[in-house]
Motif scaffolding. Structure first.
Motif, PDB file in Angstrom:
ATOM      1  N   UNK A 118       0.847  -1.202   0.000  1.00 51.46           N
ATOM      2  CA  UNK A 118       0.000   0.000   0.000  1.00 51.46           C
ATOM      3  C   UNK A 118       0.881   1.249   0.000  1.00 51.46           C
ATOM      4  N   UNK A 119       1.924   1.235   0.827  1.00 52.10           N
ATOM      5  CA  UNK A 119       2.853   2.365   0.895  1.00 52.10           C
ATOM      6  C   UNK A 119       3.600   2.533  -0.419  1.00 52.10           C
ATOM      7  N   UNK A 120       3.912   1.423  -1.079  1.00 53.19           N
ATOM      8  CA  UNK A 120       4.648   1.450  -2.348  1.00 53.19           C
ATOM      9  C   UNK A 120       3.973   2.357  -3.364  1.00 53.19           C
ATOM     10  N   UNK A 121       2.672   2.220  -3.501  1.00 51.14           N
ATOM     11  CA  UNK A 121       1.966   3.001  -4.512  1.00 51.14           C
ATOM     12  C   UNK A 121       1.917   4.481  -4.127  1.00 51.14           C
ATOM     13  N   UNK A 122       1.958   4.781  -2.837  1.00 51.56           N
ATOM     14  CA  UNK A 122       1.905   6.166  -2.365  1.00 51.56           C
ATOM     15  C   UNK A 122       3.250   6.854  -2.560  1.00 51.56           C
ATOM     16  N   UNK A 123       4.339   6.198  -2.122  1.00 47.88           N
ATOM     17  CA  UNK A 123       5.668   6.815  -2.186  1.00 47.88           C
ATOM     18  C   UNK A 123       6.337   6.648  -3.544  1.00 47.88           C
ATOM     19  N   UNK A 124       5.935   5.633  -4.299  1.00 45.00           N
ATOM     20  CA  UNK A 124       6.609   5.346  -5.555  1.00 45.00           C
ATOM     21  C   UNK A 124       7.713   4.324  -5.341  1.00 45.00           C
ATOM     22  N   UNK A 125       8.059   3.620  -6.406  1.00 46.06           N
ATOM     23  CA  UNK A 125       9.020   2.522  -6.295  1.00 46.06           C
ATOM     24  C   UNK A 125      10.410   2.997  -5.886  1.00 46.06           C
ATOM     25  N   UNK A 126      10.854   4.110  -6.446  1.00 45.89           N
ATOM     26  CA  UNK A 126      12.235   4.530  -6.205  1.00 45.89           C
ATOM     27  C   UNK A 126      12.484   4.837  -4.730  1.00 45.89           C
ATOM     28  N   UNK A 127      11.622   5.639  -4.112  1.00 45.35           N
ATOM     29  CA  UNK A 127      11.808   6.022  -2.715  1.00 45.35           C
ATOM     30  C   UNK A 127      11.616   4.828  -1.796  1.00 45.35           C
ATOM     31  N   UNK A 128      10.550   4.052  -2.034  1.00 47.57           N
ATOM     32  CA  UNK A 128      10.248   2.953  -1.128  1.00 47.57           C
ATOM     33  C   UNK A 128      11.310   1.865  -1.188  1.00 47.57           C
ATOM     34  N   UNK A 129      11.749   1.487  -2.374  1.00 46.22           N
ATOM     35  CA  UNK A 129      12.771   0.449  -2.483  1.00 46.22           C
ATOM     36  C   UNK A 129      14.093   0.906  -1.884  1.00 46.22           C
ATOM     37  N   UNK A 130      14.411   2.190  -2.021  1.00 41.47           N
ATOM     38  CA  UNK A 130      15.644   2.714  -1.411  1.00 41.47           C
ATOM     39  C   UNK A 130      15.589   2.596   0.108  1.00 41.47           C
ATOM     40  N   UNK A 131      14.450   2.956   0.700  1.00 36.64           N
ATOM     41  CA  UNK A 131      14.282   2.837   2.152  1.00 36.64           C
ATOM     42  C   UNK A 131      14.471   1.385   2.591  1.00 36.64           C
ATOM     43  N   UNK A 132      13.863   0.469   1.849  1.00 37.06           N
ATOM     44  CA  UNK A 132      13.961  -0.959   2.193  1.00 37.06           C
ATOM     45  C   UNK A 132      15.397  -1.457   2.125  1.00 37.06           C
ATOM     46  N   UNK A 157      15.220  -9.280  13.424  1.00 31.67           N
ATOM     47  CA  UNK A 157      13.870  -8.729  13.366  1.00 31.67           C
ATOM     48  C   UNK A 157      13.846  -7.485  12.485  1.00 31.67           C
ATOM     49  N   UNK A 158      14.817  -6.580  12.677  1.00 30.61           N
ATOM     50  CA  UNK A 158      14.880  -5.378  11.834  1.00 30.61           C
ATOM     51  C   UNK A 158      15.161  -5.732  10.374  1.00 30.61           C
ATOM     52  N   UNK A 159      15.932  -6.784  10.158  1.00 30.21           N
ATOM     53  CA  UNK A 159      16.165  -7.251   8.789  1.00 30.21           C
ATOM     54  C   UNK A 159      14.833  -7.648   8.147  1.00 30.21           C
ATOM     55  N   UNK A 160      13.985  -8.334   8.915  1.00 25.56           N
ATOM     56  CA  UNK A 160      12.682  -8.725   8.414  1.00 25.56           C
ATOM     57  C   UNK A 160      11.768  -7.543   8.157  1.00 25.56           C
ATOM     58  N   UNK A 161      11.862  -6.508   9.005  1.00 27.90           N
ATOM     59  CA  UNK A 161      11.037  -5.305   8.837  1.00 27.90           C
ATOM     60  C   UNK A 161      11.301  -4.657   7.487  1.00 27.90           C
ATOM     61  N   UNK A 162      12.567  -4.480   7.143  1.00 28.15           N
ATOM     62  CA  UNK A 162      12.897  -3.749   5.915  1.00 28.15           C
ATOM     63  C   UNK A 162      12.831  -4.628   4.666  1.00 28.15           C
ATOM     64  N   UNK A 163      13.107  -5.925   4.809  1.00 23.65           N
ATOM     65  CA  UNK A 163      12.990  -6.788   3.632  1.00 23.65           C
ATOM     66  C   UNK A 163      11.535  -7.095   3.292  1.00 23.65           C
ATOM     67  N   UNK A 164      10.627  -6.875   4.241  1.00 21.80           N
ATOM     68  CA  UNK A 164       9.208  -7.184   4.022  1.00 21.80           C
ATOM     69  C   UNK A 164       8.644  -6.454   2.811  1.00 21.80           C
ATOM     70  N   UNK A 165       9.051  -5.205   2.625  1.00 24.59           N
ATOM     71  CA  UNK A 165       8.484  -4.419   1.539  1.00 24.59           C
ATOM     72  C   UNK A 165       9.146  -4.623   0.195  1.00 24.59           C
ATOM     73  N   UNK A 166      10.268  -5.344   0.177  1.00 24.32           N
ATOM     74  CA  UNK A 166      11.059  -5.383  -1.042  1.00 24.32           C
ATOM     75  C   UNK A 166      10.553  -6.388  -2.072  1.00 24.32           C
ATOM     76  N   UNK A 167      10.435  -7.662  -1.686  1.00 19.97           N
ATOM     77  CA  UNK A 167      10.083  -8.702  -2.655  1.00 19.97           C
ATOM     78  C   UNK A 167       8.691  -8.511  -3.260  1.00 19.97           C
ATOM     79  N   UNK A 168       7.645  -8.229  -2.450  1.00 26.27           N
ATOM     80  CA  UNK A 168       6.334  -8.003  -3.084  1.00 26.27           C
ATOM     81  C   UNK A 168       6.330  -6.794  -4.005  1.00 26.27           C
ATOM     82  N   UNK A 169       7.087  -5.755  -3.648  1.00 24.74           N
ATOM     83  CA  UNK A 169       7.186  -4.583  -4.521  1.00 24.74           C
ATOM     84  C   UNK A 169       7.846  -4.965  -5.843  1.00 24.74           C
TER      85      UNK A 169
END
Length: 492
Positions: A118-132, A157-169
């Protein structure tokens, strides 16, 4: 070959229900292919289509493939670090500490999949993937300095937090650029890239252990530190070069962008995003086939994760030294990469999904049986080749099977997130059923993995029967339009 059930026929030439029901599948297939080719060539030359797709491939696939390779290496290098000295330093041999450290990564990874898309579509791929990417790089770097196993768990745990958004995106973005029968080769490419590099990551990790004792750090610490720094650098490159959605891209000219959007629109009618609402999310999540795909993805990822986390440990249990176990973990991944792309090519060429996944699943079952019950090490090692090849090829296969059978950006976003979240559950399953008490043969874990493969075959049968029936009823005018899109038929 794909029949009318697999292609979208433009409404202007669609035959009447009665007439279409009288046509055999071969005739319908030939008509749809001819119309698809003519309608595309009327407006765009084949040369322009080829050059545009090649430009998209070059801009997207190498960087995304490298990023996913790094993601897979960073989440599974715990097994390599374990036999490189981490087990002794952090006392991971006590109880189930290693399984807990491996498992807890997947908790935020599972829970944050859907919110991340959901956040991906709001922030855009470039910003969101960079954060991840930068976020999990920092977590990976931190693992190189943990003094106790508790801090290791926190970093995981933090590794899981940030990798969570990457593969589905990643999957979501790629499937918005291509027609349905072009998707699996692309998904297979970055997955192939990841398992190929992942196979050699053990050799790279062994080289990093030789840096010790410089800086007063042990070899396993240098593995996390160097790989964390590499990930952070790649995160910065992501911001500069990663591709966005087709309607937001910056590297194609106006005509090329229109070509991409027109091709997708003619193929499945969802070239532009629709508005995400809670009502749509609830509607999409009420579709039982989405949950069937999710369970299939769990079944596909479980053996892949099990091999990723335990291959070096299984090899060391055969009597190989640390160096030899790390080196011998690479060849099965090379074979898996070959299987992954080979099956993807055949699947896209024939436009068949379920049948190819079933064949790959049978390979996985055979490989697991050999590894479990063969008497000599050579045969058990061969079993790892076969199991890894079958399981790895199933991952992009299931993702493509789902992507081919959904319409609209919102359903694609929701289904991708849910399915990949279940892949995380497969990771938890893999890390908990391969118990320390079952070392060195892990028979209980292998049997649990085999059970998942039989579940995969059952679900493939259920979805195949369902989609075949719906396509038949839609062709007869008794049901439709499928997925709310006139002319859409399920790919099987």
């Amino acid at each position: 070959m794909e029949s009318a059930k697999d292609c979208r026929t433009p409404p202007s030439i669609m035959p009447s229900s009665k007439k279409s029901s009288e046509l055999n599948e071969k005739q319908i297939e030939d008509v749809n292919k001819d119309v698809e080719q003519v309608s595309e060539e009327e407006e765009y030359s084949p040369e322009l289509v080829r050059k545009t797709l090649w430009k998209v491939d070059l801009h997207m696939l190498p960087l995304l493939g490298l990023l996913y390779a790094v993601a897979l290496i960073d989440r599974t290098n715990l097994g390599i670090a374990r036999i490189a000295g981490m087990e002794k330093d952090l006392k991971l041999y006590v109880g189930d500490r290693y399984s807990i450290a491996s498992c807890l990564y997947f908790v935020p990874y599972i829970l944050l999949q859907l919110p991340s898309n959901v956040v991906l579509r709001v922030l855009g791929a470039r910003i969101w993937l960079t954060i991840c990417v930068v976020g999990w790089g920092v977590a990976q770097l931190g693992m190189g300095f943990v003094p106790t196993w508790g801090y290791l768990v926190l970093c995981r745990v933090f590794l899981g937090v940030f990798e969570a958004g990457f593969f589905p995106a990643l999957v979501f973005i790629i499937t918005t650029w291509y027609k349905r029968h072009e998707v699996q080769k692309r998904l297979a490419f970055f997955y192939l890239f990841s398992i190929f590099l992942g196979g050699f990551s053990a050799i790279f990790a062994y080289a990093l252990t030789l840096i010790a004792p410089r800086g007063g750090l042990n070899g396993w610490q240098w593995i996390f530190i160097i790989e964390g720094v590499i990930t952070i650098v790649l995160g910065l490159l992501t911001y500069m070069f990663v591709a966005d959605f087709p309607d937001k891209n910056r590297f194609l000219d106006e005509k090329q962008t229109k070509l991409i959007l027109d091709r997708v629109e003619k193929d499945r009618g969802d070239s532009l995003p629709d508005e995400m609402t809670w009502a749509k999310i609830r509607l999409h999540m009420s579709d039982w086939t989405m949950w069937a795909f999710a369970m299939m993805f769990l079944c596909a990822t479980m053996p892949a994760y099990a091999i990723g986390f335990f291959v070096t440990i299984i090899l060391s249990s055969m009597g190989y030294s640390v160096r030899d176990a790390l080196l011998l973990s690479a060849p099965p991944s090379v074979f898996a990469a070959m299987c992954c792309f080979g099956f993807a090519y055949i699947s896209d060429r024939t436009r068949k999904r379920a049948l190819l996944i079933a064949i790959q699943t049978v390979f996985t079952i055979i490989g697991l049986f050999i590894t479990a019950y063969a008497k000599n090490n050579g045969a058990r090692y061969l079993g790892l080749f076969i199991a890894n090849g079958g399981a790895s090829a199933c991952v992009p296969g299931v993702l493509s099977y789902n992507a081919n059978n959904v319409v609209s950006h919102t359903k694609r976003s929701v289904s991708t997130a849910v399915i990949i979240a279940f892949g995380g559950i497969g990771g938890i399953f893999a890390t908990t059923v391969y118990r320390q008490v079952d070392y060195p043969r892990y028979l209980n874990g292998i049997w649990a993995t085999i059970g998942c493969q039989f579940l995969m075959l059952t679900l493939l049968g259920a979805t195949t029967l369902t989609f075949t029936r719906r396509n038949r009823l839609a062709r007869e005018g008794k049901l439709g339009p499928l997925e709310g899109q006139p002319g859409f038929y399920y790919t099987i």
